[in-house]
Design an enzyme around this catalytic site. Structure first.
Site, PDB file in Angstrom:
ATOM      1  N   GLU A  95    -115.292  60.957 108.078  1.00  0.00           N
ATOM      2  CA  GLU A  95    -116.105  61.570 109.126  1.00  0.00           C
ATOM      3  C   GLU A  95    -116.107  63.091 109.007  1.00  0.00           C
ATOM      4  OE1 GLU A  95    -118.044  59.809 110.830  1.00  0.00           O
ATOM      5  OE2 GLU A  95    -117.199  57.870 110.279  1.00  0.00           O
TER       6      GLU A  95
ATOM      7  N   ASP B  45     -96.267  40.636  60.206  1.00  0.00           N
ATOM      8  CA  ASP B  45     -96.072  41.644  59.157  1.00  0.00           C
ATOM      9  C   ASP B  45     -97.147  41.538  58.077  1.00  0.00           C
ATOM     10  OD1 ASP B  45     -93.773  42.533  60.455  1.00  0.00           O
ATOM     11  OD2 ASP B  45     -92.522  41.057  59.418  1.00  0.00           O
TER      12      ASP B  45
END
Length: 404
Positions: free
Chosen positions: A22, A202
């Protein structure tokens, strides 16, 4: 005690957010020459008020919002002689839009400031997480006895028994290639028996056979996306967790806008799904399981705020408040009266209409008659108030709790 403290603090934070919303309207209205008659926090009977200049400031008894009374917001208002030239509806379109946008804009600014602070102090979610199906942990397969609640289990699960480790990347489940953890989980849910799973470790591809275990999970039923219990396959793995990323003063700025952009998309999806959540809310009120994806009211938000404080999760407290401000901004920008977005739509419509009339050599038309829009406004109000009452009731009798 901390739970109650958290509820009070979050409710206060919501009230401050609304008050600042507001304030946004008031500040811009003044800067553009409009008259602000009243600025109040809360509704109902007045507890305190004072007049400074031409504006009355005050606090009302019910702390569930606030309002900023700007003279002449619509043409149907009665105006004092000194207010007529300053009436909002008589101002230039850009001024009206600026005033109307300032409220939601303030909530958006609060959201950005909070997320920026979180980026500096705690860090934000990784904006570039791994997109592959990286395994984070392995364990037993637990039954999901109720939505979001797993029963206790011990021992290794099917994945661990088959040799799958943390850090492995799943690339194929049976005959189905997968490129993300969600795709991998979906493929596993549809599988049964002994299934070959290909993982990368890996840089080497490894094929291992995993005995899929049947278990109960709550998954979308495909009709409105509501979660329902179903028997599916599982192998006892979790996705690799990606920790938050902390930023510097300057690098936090683009990250803040990126995260806010992602949140805005999710808020849009949530607003679009509101009508589909009515059934779930009604069932929750009747004693059914509360879907954590259902909307919440100020009451429910405060309860969640209490949970975060009770468990010392202040980062969650502030992040949730940032999300709530973004939601407030989005709702208020909906192009429906009585929201700010509805008034913006009227102002823009008047501008476009008068531009067309001017191009045709006609004078500007009279302002939009808000009295004719009242039926549609009342329909929106009834739907909004009804939905609010539904969510408040659900939050009182069957609230969403983060740690139960």
């Amino acid at each position: 005690m901390m739970f109650v403290t958290g509820i009070v603090l979050f409710a206060l934070a919501i009230l401050i957010s609304v008050a600042l919303h507001e304030c946004g309207h008031m500040w811009v209205a003044r800067r553009t020459g409009m008259k602000v008659r009243r600025y109040f926090v809360g509704f109902g009977p007045t507890l305190w008020s004072t007049r400074r200049g031409e504006t009355e400031y005050g606090v009302k008894a019910v702390p569930l919002g606030g309002f900023c009374d700007i003279a002449g917001m619509t043409p149907v208002e009665e105006l004092d002689p000194d207010e007529r030239d300053r009436a909002m509806y008589k101002q230039a379109t850009w001024k009206r839009v600026a005033v109307l946008f300032a409220g939601p804009g303030m909530n958006l600014a609060i959201c950005l400031v909070l997320i920026y602070a979180i980026a500096l102090v705690w860090g934000l979610p990784n904006l570039h997480p791994p997109t592959r199906a990286v395994i984070g942990e392995t364990g037993c397969v637990a039954q999901e006895v109720s939505q979001g609640k797993l029963e206790q289990c011990t021992g290794p699960g099917p994945a661990a028994l088959a040799g799958i480790r943390s850090g492995d990347v799943v690339v194929k489940v049976g005959d189905t290639p997968v490129s993300s953890f969600d795709e991998m989980a979906a493929a596993v849910r549809k599988s049964h028996g002994s299934v070959p799973i290909v993982v990368e470790r890996d840089g080497t591809a490894i094929v291992t056979y995993v005995d899929i275990e049947s278990t109960q999970r709550w998954i979308p039923n495909g009709q409105g996306g509501e979660l329902q219990p179903a028997t599916v396959g599982a192998i006892g793995v979790g996705a690799a967790r990606v920790g938050p990323v902390r930023y510097g003063v300057f690098s936090a700025m683009p990250a803040t806008f990126a995260v806010t952009g992602d949140l805005t998309v999710e808020v849009g999806k949530a607003l679009a799904a509101l009508p589909t959540k009515v059934g779930a809310l009604v069932r929750a009120i009747g004693g059914g399981q509360r879907d954590p994806q259902t909307p919440i009211s100020v009451v429910g938000a405060s309860i969640i705020g209490g949970d975060t404080v009770d468990h010392g999760l202040w980062v969650a407290f502030w992040f949730f408040l940032a999300q709530l401000n973004l939601i407030l901004a989005a709702i208020n920008l909906l192009p429906l009266l009585p929201f700010d977005g509805g008034h913006i739509a009227v102002a823009v419509f008047e501008r476009i209409r008068n531009m067309v009339r001017s191009a045709r050599g006609k004078v500007a038309a009279a302002p939009v008659n808000y009295l004719k829009l009242l039926p549609a406004t009342y329909v929106v109000l009834v739907l909004v108030v009804g939905y609010m009452l539904l969510t408040v009731t659900a939050d009182l009798v069957n609230p969403i709790r983060l740690f139960q």
